[in-house]
Structures are given as C-alpha cells and as structure tokens.
Design a protein around this motif. Sequence first.
Motif, short mmCIF file in Angstrom:
data_model
loop_
_atom_site.label_atom_id
_atom_site.label_comp_id
_atom_site.label_asym_id
_atom_site.label_seq_id
_atom_site.Cartn_x
_atom_site.Cartn_y
_atom_site.Cartn_z
N GLY A 145 0.67 -1.12 -0.01
CA GLY A 145 0.09 -0.05 -0.16
C GLY A 145 0.96 1.30 -0.02
N LYS A 146 2.07 1.27 -0.50
CA LYS A 146 2.76 2.56 -0.49
C LYS A 146 2.28 3.41 -1.43
N THR A 147 1.94 3.08 -2.61
CA THR A 147 1.27 3.74 -3.81
C THR A 147 -0.11 4.23 -3.27
N THR A 148 -0.77 3.34 -2.39
CA THR A 148 -2.32 3.99 -2.08
C THR A 148 -1.83 5.08 -1.10
N VAL A 149 -0.97 4.92 -0.03
CA VAL A 149 -0.88 5.82 1.22
C VAL A 149 -0.14 7.33 0.21
N GLY A 150 0.71 6.98 -0.82
CA GLY A 150 1.36 7.91 -1.37
C GLY A 150 0.27 8.91 -2.14
N GLY A 151 -0.55 8.07 -2.74
CA GLY A 151 -1.81 9.05 -3.53
C GLY A 151 -2.65 9.73 -2.57
N GLY A 158 -10.18 2.96 -2.23
CA GLY A 158 -8.66 3.60 -2.51
C GLY A 158 -7.95 4.38 -0.80
N LEU A 159 -9.17 4.45 -0.08
CA LEU A 159 -8.85 4.95 1.32
C LEU A 159 -8.20 4.10 2.23
N SER A 160 -7.42 4.64 3.29
CA SER A 160 -6.80 3.71 4.25
C SER A 160 -7.23 4.38 5.44
N ARG A 161 -7.47 3.47 6.58
CA ARG A 161 -7.56 4.19 7.94
C ARG A 161 -7.17 3.35 8.85
N VAL A 162 -6.84 3.86 10.24
CA VAL A 162 -6.44 2.94 11.32
C VAL A 162 -7.36 2.63 11.91
N SER A 163 -6.83 0.96 12.13
CA SER A 163 -7.91 0.00 12.84
C SER A 163 -8.08 0.73 14.39
N GLU A 164 -9.22 0.80 14.84
CA GLU A 164 -9.41 1.35 15.96
C GLU A 164 -8.77 0.41 17.11
N GLY A 165 -8.79 -0.96 16.79
CA GLY A 165 -8.29 -2.05 17.72
C GLY A 165 -6.82 -1.79 18.01
N GLN A 166 -6.11 -1.41 17.20
CA GLN A 166 -4.69 -1.36 17.43
C GLN A 166 -4.24 0.11 17.91
N ASP A 167 -5.04 1.23 17.89
CA ASP A 167 -5.15 2.47 18.22
C ASP A 167 -4.50 2.47 20.09
N PRO A 168 -3.39 3.29 20.26
CA PRO A 168 -3.12 3.03 21.87
C PRO A 168 -4.27 3.47 22.64
N LEU A 169 -4.99 4.39 22.32
CA LEU A 169 -5.98 5.17 23.14
C LEU A 169 -7.30 4.15 22.98
N SER A 170 -7.63 3.73 21.97
CA SER A 170 -8.57 2.57 21.97
C SER A 170 -8.22 1.40 22.64
N LEU A 171 -6.98 0.78 22.82
CA LEU A 171 -6.67 -0.30 23.47
C LEU A 171 -6.70 0.11 24.97
N LEU A 172 -6.46 1.19 25.45
CA LEU A 172 -6.53 1.76 26.90
C LEU A 172 -7.94 1.78 27.32
N LYS A 173 -8.82 2.47 26.39
CA LYS A 173 -10.16 2.29 26.74
C LYS A 173 -10.95 0.95 26.89
#
Length: 357
Positions: free
Chosen positions: A77-83, A277-292
């Motif tokens: 996904g390098k080109t996906t993020v670069g786009g 073509g969009l990318s997002r952060v998985s909430e399960g691995q977000d540090p704040l989400s893990l803490l919550k």
Amino acid sequence: MKSREDIRREEEAAWAGRGRLGTAGVDASGASDKRFVDGWSFFTESGADVAPVWGWPGQVAWAAGESLMVGGPIGTGKTTVGGQLTYGRLGLLETVLGMPVVPGNGKVLYLALDRPRQIARAHRRLVRPEWEKVLRERLVVWCGPLPGLLDKDTELLLKLARTHHADTVVIDSLKDAVSTLTQDEAAVAYNNGRQRLISEGVELLELHHEKKPQAGAERGQAPTLNGMYGMQWFTAGAGSVLYLAGHAGDPVVKLWQIKTVKGEIGPLEIVHDHDTGLSRVSEGQDPLSLLKAAESGLTALCMARLLYDTEKPDSAQKAKARRILDKLVEEGHAKVVPHGAKKTTLVFHAIPLLRVV
C-alpha cells in the motif's frame, strides 16, 4: 485550534524566513546567497517549529523541509498511501490515516516511474468526478523513466519542480530514479539533489522498497532502517521514514515509524479499502482505543504486548509503549495509578469523556 489556513500561512512564513539574509549573507565571491543566514535566524526562523506537512506538532509523520520516505514490501500500500498524501497536498483530502495534511499552494509533480499503469489503477479508485478541475490544473504526472538519473544529474529534480511550478514532488519509486541503490557514490549524489530540492521550499515524498525479508523473523518484530534496500545515505538524508509491514494484497498491514522527527507514530494497524482507495487506522490497534477497552487499565508491558503482538517485548518496545502512555497522560486522555504493596507498578487508565447533557 488553528485552522488549516492558519497552519499553511505559518508554513509559508517559516520558509520565507529561510532566505532572510543577515550580515553573513554574502558568499566568498561577494555575491548574495540566501543559503547564508545569521545564527539567530537559523535557530529561530528556519522552520524548525513549523507545523508539519502531515501530522500534529507533537507527533510528526512528515516534517516541512524534510523528505518523507514510505517503504515496505511490494503490494503493502505504499502507492495507496502516497496517493492519499498527494491529494492531501492538493487540498482534496483533509486527513490521511486520521492525521491532518497541510495543503500546498503550488502543483504536485508525481513521478510515476515504476509501472505507471498500475499506479493509475491504484489512484483511480480514489479519484472523484468533482476533483477534475483541480487534477487538471494542479497535478502533473510524469510517466515512465526520467530523462536522466537523479544521482547523475543532481539538479534534475529541482529543474523538474521549477518547470512545473511544483511545491511537492512524489517519487514512485526510488529504485527507478537512480542508477544503483548499492553504491555510496550514488546514494550521496542522490541525497545532494534531494537537499537542493528541499532547500528551495519543495516538499518531497519518496516511495521505496525493503530488502528481501530474512527467514525466521519473529512475528511482531519491529523493522529497522537496515531493512530498507540500498546504502544508508538514502535513509540518512530523509526526515521521517515510515514502513508498511505485511504481504502483497493484504487488506490490513502494520505501519511503523522507523525514523522519527518529533513524537512517535505507531505501530498501527492500517486497513486499506481496495474499493475506495482510502486507508484508515484500525481502532483496535490505536493505543488510546486499546486503553479504553482495558477496564482494569494497562501497564507499559501489557501495552507493548498488544502493540507489538509478542508475549516477550524487548526493552526498546517496552520503553516506546511507556512513552506512548506518558504522552496520553500529558494530553489528558489517560491517568496513571500506582499499584502494588510498594506502589511501584504503574497502571494507566483512560479518562472517559465528559458528556454534555
């Protein structure tokens, strides 16, 4: 909170300050050279505190005046993020992976050197009809090999940017822009051209590849700069280096920041939506989400286990987890409570948001 326009004005003002001349602004021949600045201006007006191109002031993914390198295996996904970052610089996307992108004022020059048709297919998923005017007027795409190699002609990158009035250049990918990745001379020469471009206020995004992965690597093991293909000067001259770990075509990959500028980002699980073509952060691995999600709170060791997917995180991983937790406390998202008979075990708890009734 500052608006995007305020941030952009700060960025422009900081870069204008780079060319301010003091009494030292004369070269050996007596001619003015904007690269000479007095010491005070260098430390206070050189853009060191300018808002990042991508990220937040305390957590920088791409610093203004420093290149961003995004690396990893083929198909992660390098080109996906670069786009997405390209369209952020064009003002068409406000955020990428949840982090704000400061739009530029000029054009974006996208060097589609590695399989241009495949790059076009990757970007086409994201492009929207209402973007046509902006893309026709402000995005310039070079398809195929360059007229010269960037380690052989260290002025070429800047010439191309100037010709097309670009304030952002994207190289996709680095291996196709130089004669070789495995010789010091080529790496040093390329970095010379890179710094010439950046010194003129043009932002640079480089997409790059990794070395062949070693067999038997432990799952969750953090990648390092040594894993990027080529001589060390390619990464040494970059500002931030991000790494996308995974296998070709994976819808979920892991993002690591293996060279930081200010603050630390990740590791984060990134979900690529291959339809949009969009990318997002998985909430399960977000540090704040893990803490919550942890009702009894988390220690730095527990956070490291979750972030790095290993039962035995090393000392560096535990230290980074602790810094992430301390940052959440500093930002008011978490609190720390001593536990144990001697109150030496620190347990971090998320602070619930107050609801306005």
